[in-house]
Design a protein around this motif. Structure first.
Motif, PDB file in Angstrom:
ATOM      1  N   ALA A   1      55.596  15.293 -47.878  1.00 47.37           N
ATOM      2  CA  ALA A   1      55.581  14.076 -47.407  1.00 47.37           C
ATOM      3  C   ALA A   1      56.589  13.111 -48.008  1.00 47.37           C
ATOM      4  O   ALA A   1      57.161  12.254 -47.103  1.00 47.37           O
ATOM      5  N   LYS A   2      56.838  13.327 -49.262  1.00 46.23           N
ATOM      6  CA  LYS A   2      58.063  12.470 -49.779  1.00 46.23           C
ATOM      7  C   LYS A   2      59.270  12.933 -49.110  1.00 46.23           C
ATOM      8  O   LYS A   2      60.239  12.022 -49.291  1.00 46.23           O
ATOM      9  N   ASP A   3      59.671  14.013 -48.532  1.00 48.28           N
ATOM     10  CA  ASP A   3      61.078  14.156 -48.041  1.00 48.28           C
ATOM     11  C   ASP A   3      61.094  13.610 -46.600  1.00 48.28           C
ATOM     12  O   ASP A   3      62.307  13.680 -46.174  1.00 48.28           O
ATOM     13  N   ALA A   4      59.925  13.764 -45.827  1.00 51.02           N
ATOM     14  CA  ALA A   4      60.021  13.268 -44.555  1.00 51.02           C
ATOM     15  C   ALA A   4      59.332  11.988 -44.050  1.00 51.02           C
ATOM     16  O   ALA A   4      59.207  11.608 -42.849  1.00 51.02           O
ATOM     17  N   ASP A   5      58.801  11.258 -45.230  1.00 48.45           N
ATOM     18  CA  ASP A   5      58.200  10.111 -44.633  1.00 48.45           C
ATOM     19  C   ASP A   5      56.809  10.316 -43.747  1.00 48.45           C
ATOM     20  O   ASP A   5      56.603   9.780 -42.652  1.00 48.45           O
ATOM     21  N   THR A   6      56.188  11.449 -43.925  1.00 44.05           N
ATOM     22  CA  THR A   6      55.141  11.740 -42.911  1.00 44.05           C
ATOM     23  C   THR A   6      53.693  11.226 -43.119  1.00 44.05           C
ATOM     24  O   THR A   6      52.973  11.238 -42.377  1.00 44.05           O
ATOM     25  N   CYS A   7      53.747  10.501 -44.263  1.00 45.79           N
ATOM     26  CA  CYS A   7      52.184  10.065 -44.755  1.00 45.79           C
ATOM     27  C   CYS A   7      52.659   8.471 -45.032  1.00 45.79           C
ATOM     28  O   CYS A   7      52.358   8.071 -46.466  1.00 45.79           O
ATOM     29  N   PRO A   8      52.941   7.625 -44.180  1.00 44.38           N
ATOM     30  CA  PRO A   8      52.969   6.291 -44.725  1.00 44.38           C
ATOM     31  C   PRO A   8      51.887   5.621 -45.155  1.00 44.38           C
ATOM     32  O   PRO A   8      52.076   4.647 -46.106  1.00 44.38           O
ATOM     33  N   ASP A   9      50.642   6.170 -44.835  1.00 44.81           N
ATOM     34  CA  ASP A   9      49.637   5.274 -45.584  1.00 44.81           C
ATOM     35  C   ASP A   9      48.931   5.999 -46.887  1.00 44.81           C
ATOM     36  O   ASP A   9      47.991   5.803 -47.486  1.00 44.81           O
ATOM     37  N   GLY A  10      50.171   6.969 -47.441  1.00 50.42           N
ATOM     38  CA  GLY A  10      49.560   7.436 -48.468  1.00 50.42           C
ATOM     39  C   GLY A  10      48.866   8.950 -48.400  1.00 50.42           C
ATOM     40  O   GLY A  10      48.611   9.336 -47.339  1.00 50.42           O
ATOM     41  N   MET A  11      48.598   9.750 -49.509  1.00 51.35           N
ATOM     42  CA  MET A  11      47.964  10.820 -49.320  1.00 51.35           C
ATOM     43  C   MET A  11      46.583  10.772 -49.072  1.00 51.35           C
ATOM     44  O   MET A  11      45.647   9.704 -49.643  1.00 51.35           O
ATOM     45  N   SER A  12      45.781  11.947 -48.961  1.00 48.33           N
ATOM     46  CA  SER A  12      44.420  11.895 -48.902  1.00 48.33           C
ATOM     47  C   SER A  12      43.787  11.875 -50.402  1.00 48.33           C
ATOM     48  O   SER A  12      44.308  12.223 -51.231  1.00 48.33           O
ATOM     49  N   LEU A  13      42.669  11.331 -50.286  1.00 45.76           N
ATOM     50  CA  LEU A  13      41.931  11.067 -51.556  1.00 45.76           C
ATOM     51  C   LEU A  13      40.702  11.940 -51.941  1.00 45.76           C
ATOM     52  O   LEU A  13      40.118  12.204 -51.023  1.00 45.76           O
ATOM     53  N   ASN A  14      40.363  12.184 -53.086  1.00 45.48           N
ATOM     54  CA  ASN A  14      39.102  12.927 -53.582  1.00 45.48           C
ATOM     55  C   ASN A  14      37.784  11.758 -53.681  1.00 45.48           C
ATOM     56  O   ASN A  14      37.997  10.522 -53.610  1.00 45.48           O
TER      57      ASN A  14
END
Length: 431
Positions: A75-88
């Motif tokens: 995600a950090k290399d391709a900006d594929t998750c602009p809303d952030g990462m999944s949460l537990n």
């Protein structure tokens, strides 16, 4: 089935069939045809001998030495998750007003309250645990997936279609936007990457794509056989077998799999599959077939099922296969493999204790960073294969594995291998 080929590294050149030359002879022209025919009969039999040490009598065997999910960029290399990462669950609870730290609350008490809040998030209104009963919870907005399709993702085009960007699934469709391949190929079917691309544990440094380590401990393995081989560069028909390995993988002192070891096929017919294939410009390409392999997580015995599975693998001059094993994993199976562990069995083949399955699933959610119902509903949302004939709902998700296999001797015998004695200590502890 896609016929696209890999761009093969320069060090990997297809092997050639040994071709003996017909001796030059001075005979009358009328006898030339007879001489040439006899020469072809004795020097070029119907099944030509392939000049390669890993092929004997037109047959070659391989053992998988490396396997991992074929995933796209972090995600950090391709900006594929602009809303952030999944949460537990604990992280989700921390977003609520109830999780605000009380004045004077100690670290220990606050940590305990966060832990309890996480269990609350992981429990349905009717008291059911959501990892064991993910359908009791709704979709989780905190479970993030990759929305973009304009990123290069490893894999192959399995359905022969390039579904355009912007296509989304609905109740009556199995279509999802395809990705482009790492070499510019169109129509790569790899929705599993879309599912996990925003999960921390599936990034390059994450823990969820390291199950191949368990394979090297001897817990399970995968065998490949290729028969009817006449030409290792181009052969229009070969028979390919994919089997669960009944023997532990032989390793060097440096913990590397050894070539030319002997392995026995699993005797359970459910873990055997055969299909037809071809070799095209040094690339082995097979027709779809359903395959199953073993998997072990926290001593829980599970199955990796891949429907409409096919190989597309380059064969190097030293007999190493490298490429993709691609197919469609049933949603319920993938959920159990990666998230819920509901069907996990013990070493005796019986359903493992509920406490062990609960501990494993809920522990994984907290450590790896996801919610069980979030993963479950996202799996169905992104499913792109095997539609239910009655509802039209897709029931499987395209999944691609990156695989390397080295030469081996594959035999069909009942083994008395060390695997028979591999008994992991089973406890009720989770992660």
């Amino acid at each position: 089935m896609s016929s696209k080929q890999f761009i093969r590294p320069q060090t990997q050149t297809p092997l050639q069939v040994s071709t003996a030359r017909t001796p030059t002879t001075r005979v009358r022209p009328a006898l030339n045809a007879v001489v040439l025919a006899l020469s072809a009969l004795f020097l070029h039999p119907a099944t030509a001998a392939v000049d390669a040490p890993f092929v004997q009598g037109g047959k070659a065997g391989f053992v998988v030495s490396k396997i991992s999910y074929a995933l796209g960029p972090d995600a950090k290399d391709a900006d594929t998750c602009p809303d952030g990462m999944s949460l537990n669950p604990v992280e989700i609870f921390q977003l609520t007003p109830e999780a605000k730290r009380h004045q004077g609350e100690s670290d220990k008490d606050y940590g305990s309250r966060l832990d309890q809040g996480g269990w609350k998030i992981a429990t349905a209104a009717n008291g059911q645990n959501l990892c064991m009963n993910p359908e009791a919870g709704g979709p989780d907005p905190h479970f993030r997936t990759v929305k973009r399709s304009d990123v290069a993702v490893p894999g192959i085009n399995m359905d022969g279609v390039n579904t355009p960007v912007g296509t989304s699934n609905d109740a009556n469709s199995c279509h999802q936007s395809d990705f482009i391949g790492i070499n510019g190929e169109a129509g790569v079917d790899n929705q599993f990457y879309r599912l996990v691309g925003c999960s921390r544990s599936f990034q390059t440094s994450g823990a969820s794509n390291t199950y191949g380590i368990e394979m090297l401990t001897g817990a399970w393995g995968i065998l490949i056989s290729v028969s009817g081989v006449d030409d290792l560069s181009n052969d229009d028909e070969v028979e390919v077998g994919l089997y669960a390995n009944a023997d532990p993988i032989r390793l060097s002192p440096g913990r590397d799999p050894l070539q030319y070891a002997t392995y026995a096929m699993d005797q359970d017919p459910r873990f055997r599959a055969t299909t037809r294939g071809k070799i095209q410009n040094g690339v082995l390409i097979t027709e779809p077939v359903t395959v199953r392999f073993h998997s072990i997580v926290n001593s829980l015995r599970l199955e990796r099922e891949l429907q409409d599975a096919r190989l597309q693998m380059t064969l190097s001059e030293d007999g190493v296969l490298d490429g993709y094993l691609a197919g469609y994993t049933p949603v319920e199976t993938m959920y159990d493999l990666q998230y819920g562990y509901r069907s996990g069995k013990d070493s005796q083949g019986e359903l493992a204790s509920l406490k062990l399955r609960l501990g494993t699933a809920n522990g994984a959610a907290r450590v790896l960073g996801h919610s069980c119902p979030g993963a479950y509903h996202a799996l169905y949302q992104l499913a792109d294969g095997n539609p239910d004939p009655n509802t039209g709902r897709c029931t499987s998700i395209s999944t691609q594995y990156r695989v390397t296999a080295i030469p081996a001797f594959v035999v069909d015998v009942k083994t008395q291998s060390l695997n028979d004695a591999l008994k992991q200590t089973e406890t009720d502890d989770g992660y």
